[in-house]
Design a protein around this motif. Sequence first.
Motif, mmCIF file in Angstrom:
data_model
loop_
_atom_site.group_PDB
_atom_site.id
_atom_site.type_symbol
_atom_site.label_atom_id
_atom_site.label_comp_id
_atom_site.label_asym_id
_atom_site.label_seq_id
_atom_site.Cartn_x
_atom_site.Cartn_y
_atom_site.Cartn_z
ATOM 1 N N LYS A 21 0.806 -1.067 -0.032
ATOM 2 C CA LYS A 21 0.095 -0.012 0.245
ATOM 3 C C LYS A 21 0.886 1.298 -0.113
ATOM 4 O O LYS A 21 0.381 2.194 -0.726
ATOM 5 C CB LYS A 21 -0.995 0.080 1.387
ATOM 6 N N ALA A 22 1.946 1.277 0.832
ATOM 7 C CA ALA A 22 2.760 2.320 1.021
ATOM 8 C C ALA A 22 3.655 2.602 -0.434
ATOM 9 O O ALA A 22 3.458 4.015 -0.624
ATOM 10 C CB ALA A 22 3.906 2.350 2.045
ATOM 11 N N TYR A 23 3.717 1.447 -1.042
ATOM 12 C CA TYR A 23 4.613 1.820 -2.275
ATOM 13 C C TYR A 23 3.537 2.445 -3.373
ATOM 14 O O TYR A 23 4.068 3.250 -4.234
ATOM 15 C CB TYR A 23 5.198 0.567 -2.857
ATOM 16 N N ARG A 24 2.314 1.540 -3.558
ATOM 17 C CA ARG A 24 1.359 2.272 -4.369
ATOM 18 C C ARG A 24 1.199 3.755 -4.019
ATOM 19 O O ARG A 24 1.195 4.439 -5.161
ATOM 20 C CB ARG A 24 0.069 1.382 -4.019
ATOM 21 N N LYS A 25 1.222 4.292 -2.857
ATOM 22 C CA LYS A 25 0.967 5.596 -2.560
ATOM 23 C C LYS A 25 1.889 6.514 -2.959
ATOM 24 O O LYS A 25 1.930 7.444 -3.684
ATOM 25 C CB LYS A 25 0.738 5.817 -1.008
ATOM 26 N N VAL A 26 3.149 6.124 -2.781
ATOM 27 C CA VAL A 26 4.417 7.065 -3.305
ATOM 28 C C VAL A 26 4.502 7.039 -4.481
ATOM 29 O O VAL A 26 4.784 8.029 -5.398
ATOM 30 C CB VAL A 26 5.631 6.192 -2.640
ATOM 31 N N ALA A 27 4.200 5.625 -5.369
ATOM 32 C CA ALA A 27 4.527 5.490 -6.712
ATOM 33 C C ALA A 27 3.411 6.463 -7.424
ATOM 34 O O ALA A 27 3.583 7.050 -8.501
ATOM 35 C CB ALA A 27 4.332 4.190 -7.180
ATOM 36 N N LEU A 28 2.291 6.338 -7.076
ATOM 37 C CA LEU A 28 1.144 7.256 -7.542
ATOM 38 C C LEU A 28 1.487 8.711 -7.366
ATOM 39 O O LEU A 28 1.271 9.587 -8.367
ATOM 40 C CB LEU A 28 -0.162 6.912 -7.141
ATOM 41 N N LYS A 29 2.066 9.130 -6.223
ATOM 42 C CA LYS A 29 2.225 10.674 -5.951
ATOM 43 C C LYS A 29 3.390 11.152 -6.945
ATOM 44 O O LYS A 29 3.360 12.338 -7.470
ATOM 45 C CB LYS A 29 2.442 10.705 -4.714
ATOM 46 N N TYR A 30 4.546 10.279 -6.946
ATOM 47 C CA TYR A 30 5.677 10.759 -7.667
ATOM 48 C C TYR A 30 5.637 10.306 -9.354
ATOM 49 O O TYR A 30 6.701 10.292 -9.753
ATOM 50 C CB TYR A 30 6.762 10.506 -6.776
ATOM 51 N N PRO A 32 6.022 9.775 -12.741
ATOM 52 C CA PRO A 32 6.761 10.987 -13.679
ATOM 53 C C PRO A 32 5.519 11.547 -14.675
ATOM 54 O O PRO A 32 5.861 12.911 -14.981
ATOM 55 C CB PRO A 32 7.618 10.157 -14.658
ATOM 56 N N ASP A 33 4.522 10.775 -15.046
ATOM 57 C CA ASP A 33 3.644 11.630 -15.853
ATOM 58 C C ASP A 33 2.689 12.526 -14.877
ATOM 59 O O ASP A 33 2.142 13.813 -15.727
ATOM 60 C CB ASP A 33 2.370 10.509 -16.243
ATOM 61 N N LYS A 34 2.875 12.498 -13.750
ATOM 62 C CA LYS A 34 2.050 13.545 -12.871
ATOM 63 C C LYS A 34 3.117 14.661 -12.430
ATOM 64 O O LYS A 34 2.763 15.624 -12.367
ATOM 65 C CB LYS A 34 1.647 12.751 -11.758
ATOM 66 N N ASN A 35 4.361 14.566 -12.697
ATOM 67 C CA ASN A 35 5.331 15.333 -12.393
ATOM 68 C C ASN A 35 6.323 15.408 -13.637
ATOM 69 O O ASN A 35 7.516 15.256 -13.433
ATOM 70 C CB ASN A 35 6.239 14.954 -11.134
ATOM 71 N N PRO A 36 5.779 15.892 -14.563
ATOM 72 C CA PRO A 36 6.823 16.280 -15.600
ATOM 73 C C PRO A 36 7.867 16.867 -15.542
ATOM 74 O O PRO A 36 7.792 17.938 -14.761
ATOM 75 C CB PRO A 36 5.656 16.518 -16.997
ATOM 76 N N GLU A 42 11.302 12.154 -9.896
ATOM 77 C CA GLU A 42 11.617 10.742 -10.674
ATOM 78 C C GLU A 42 12.501 9.894 -9.757
ATOM 79 O O GLU A 42 12.496 8.798 -9.522
ATOM 80 C CB GLU A 42 12.345 11.160 -11.894
ATOM 81 N N VAL A 43 13.414 10.679 -9.007
ATOM 82 C CA VAL A 43 14.391 10.073 -8.089
ATOM 83 C C VAL A 43 13.687 9.288 -6.823
ATOM 84 O O VAL A 43 13.849 8.183 -6.800
ATOM 85 C CB VAL A 43 15.473 11.041 -7.607
ATOM 86 N N ILE A 44 12.533 9.963 -6.380
ATOM 87 C CA ILE A 44 11.817 9.316 -5.518
ATOM 88 C C ILE A 44 11.029 8.281 -5.942
ATOM 89 O O ILE A 44 10.784 7.122 -5.293
ATOM 90 C CB ILE A 44 10.696 10.253 -4.673
ATOM 91 N N PHE A 45 10.646 8.394 -7.093
ATOM 92 C CA PHE A 45 9.730 7.322 -7.538
ATOM 93 C C PHE A 45 10.760 5.911 -7.925
ATOM 94 O O PHE A 45 10.374 4.731 -7.688
ATOM 95 C CB PHE A 45 9.137 7.590 -8.996
ATOM 96 N N LYS A 46 11.830 6.196 -8.411
ATOM 97 C CA LYS A 46 12.920 5.115 -8.401
ATOM 98 C C LYS A 46 13.342 4.413 -7.134
ATOM 99 O O LYS A 46 13.380 3.450 -7.183
ATOM 100 C CB LYS A 46 13.955 5.379 -9.458
ATOM 101 N N GLU A 47 13.554 5.333 -6.191
ATOM 102 C CA GLU A 47 13.921 4.780 -4.945
ATOM 103 C C GLU A 47 12.906 4.141 -4.438
ATOM 104 O O GLU A 47 13.094 2.866 -3.833
ATOM 105 C CB GLU A 47 14.097 5.735 -3.963
ATOM 106 N N ALA A 48 11.612 4.361 -4.631
ATOM 107 C CA ALA A 48 10.527 3.597 -3.979
ATOM 108 C C ALA A 48 10.444 2.441 -4.733
ATOM 109 O O ALA A 48 10.059 1.265 -4.139
ATOM 110 C CB ALA A 48 9.360 4.537 -4.449
ATOM 111 N N GLY A 114 -3.355 9.666 -17.873
ATOM 112 C CA GLY A 114 -3.621 9.751 -19.145
ATOM 113 C C GLY A 114 -2.280 9.548 -19.931
ATOM 114 O O GLY A 114 -2.060 9.997 -21.014
ATOM 115 N N GLY A 115 -1.381 8.619 -19.649
ATOM 116 C CA GLY A 115 -0.073 8.157 -20.011
ATOM 117 C C GLY A 115 -0.252 7.788 -21.548
ATOM 118 O O GLY A 115 -1.134 6.808 -21.773
#
Length: 376
Positions: A21-30, A32-36, A42-48, A114-115
Motif C-alpha cells: 500500500k505504501a509503495y502504491r501511494k508513493v508511486a502514484l504521487k511521484y 513521472p507523468d504526474k510530475n513532468p 523521478e528519483v523518489i519514484f525510482k527509490e520507491a 492519461g499516459g
Amino acid sequence: MKDLYEVLGVDKNATADEIKKAYRKVALKYHPDKNPDDKDAEVIFKEAAEAYSVLSDKRKRQQYDQFGHAGVGMGDQTQGYSGGGGGYHHMSMDDIFSQFGDIFGNDIFGSFFGGGGHGSQSIRRGKDLRATVELKYKEIVTGVEKTIRINRLEHCPTCRGSGASPGTSPTTCQQCGGAGRVRQMSQSFIFQSVVEKVCPICRGSGKVITKPCKDCHMGLVRKTISVKVKIPAGVESGNYMRLNGQGNKGESNQPAGDLVVFFEEEDHPYFTRDGEHLFLEAMIPFSMAALGGSLEVPTVEGGKANLKIPPGIQSGQILRMRNKGFPRLRGLSRGDQLVRIQVETPTGMNRKQKSLLKEMAENENKIKNPFKKIRL
Ligand SMILES: [Zn+2]
Ligand SMILES: [Zn+2]
C-alpha cells in the motif's frame, strides 16, 4: 544510502500488505507523468521502486534487515544486483512498470495520468511479460541461444486478431465518428470547460465490432509458445534483455507488449564469480608446495588447464590464470581465473612415508619468525 523503510514511509514491522500500500501511494504521487520534468520526483519514484523490490521479497527483506544494503547487493562495492546492471537507477520507467504493474492492475497508471492517451476505458496494448532464464557458467562464457516457453496472449487464428467474426469487419464507431475520443462539456458553478475523453463505446480504437468472433475475446487467445533468445557472452544475474513485441499481443490488433528476460546465473559447484573474474580453491600436496610442480585445474568452459605451481608456495597464496575468466560485456578481453592454493597436511601416512618425513624433520630449517600478531 537511504533506509528502505523510510523511503516507503513504513516502520520495520510493516506487513507485506502495508508495504504494498505504501509503495502504491508513493508511486502514484511521484509518478513521472504526474510530475513532468521533475527530476526529484523521478528519483523518489525510482527509490520507491527499488525499496519495494527488496521489501516485497521475503528473502531479500530478511537479508536487508540483517545486513543492510550490502545484504541485498546494494552497497557501493558490491557487484550485486544494483551494480550488475539490473539496478533500478539504470532501469527505464517502462521497466519499472513492467515489473510492478501487477500491483496496480494493468491500466491504473493509464487512467490516472492519461499516459500516452490511454484512458481506463481504452483499448489495450499488449501487456509486457517477464521471464527468467537460468544460465550455466559455461553458457555465459560463450553466449548462448535459449528457448523459453511462455504463456501469452496470441492472435486468434479464426479472426486473425481483429476480434470480428470472419467475413465481417469492424465498422466505424458512431459515437466518436472514428476519432476514438469524445468531448464532454463540464459545467461547474463558475467555469465551463470541455474535457476530452476516450470514447466509451469503441474504447479509443475508433472502430466497433458488430459481430464478435466466437473463438476469442477481442482477437486474443492464450497459448504457450516458445521464444528464442540470443544471450550475449558475459551477462550476469540481474541483467536483462527486452524483446520488443514479444509480450502479449494487443486487443484488436493493437501493438504487442514486450518480453523482459532476466538472467540468473547458476550456483556453480566450485567456481565463484566476481564480475569478470572467477575464483576457486585448489588443494595441493605438501611436497608439491615445497618443490613446485604442475596442477591440472578445471576451467569454466568445462575443460582443464595446467597451472604452474612455483616452489615454496604457501597456503592462501593466489595464482592468476590470465584470460580464463568471463568475457567482458563491452570489449574483447576476458577476466582472469584466480586460484587460491591450500596446502594439504598429509594424514594417514604409512610407515615408509612417516620415516621419510622424520628424516626430513631432522634436516629441516627452523622457521625464522614463527609468531605473529593476530589483528581482530
Ligand atoms: Zn477470433
Ligand atoms: Zn468511438
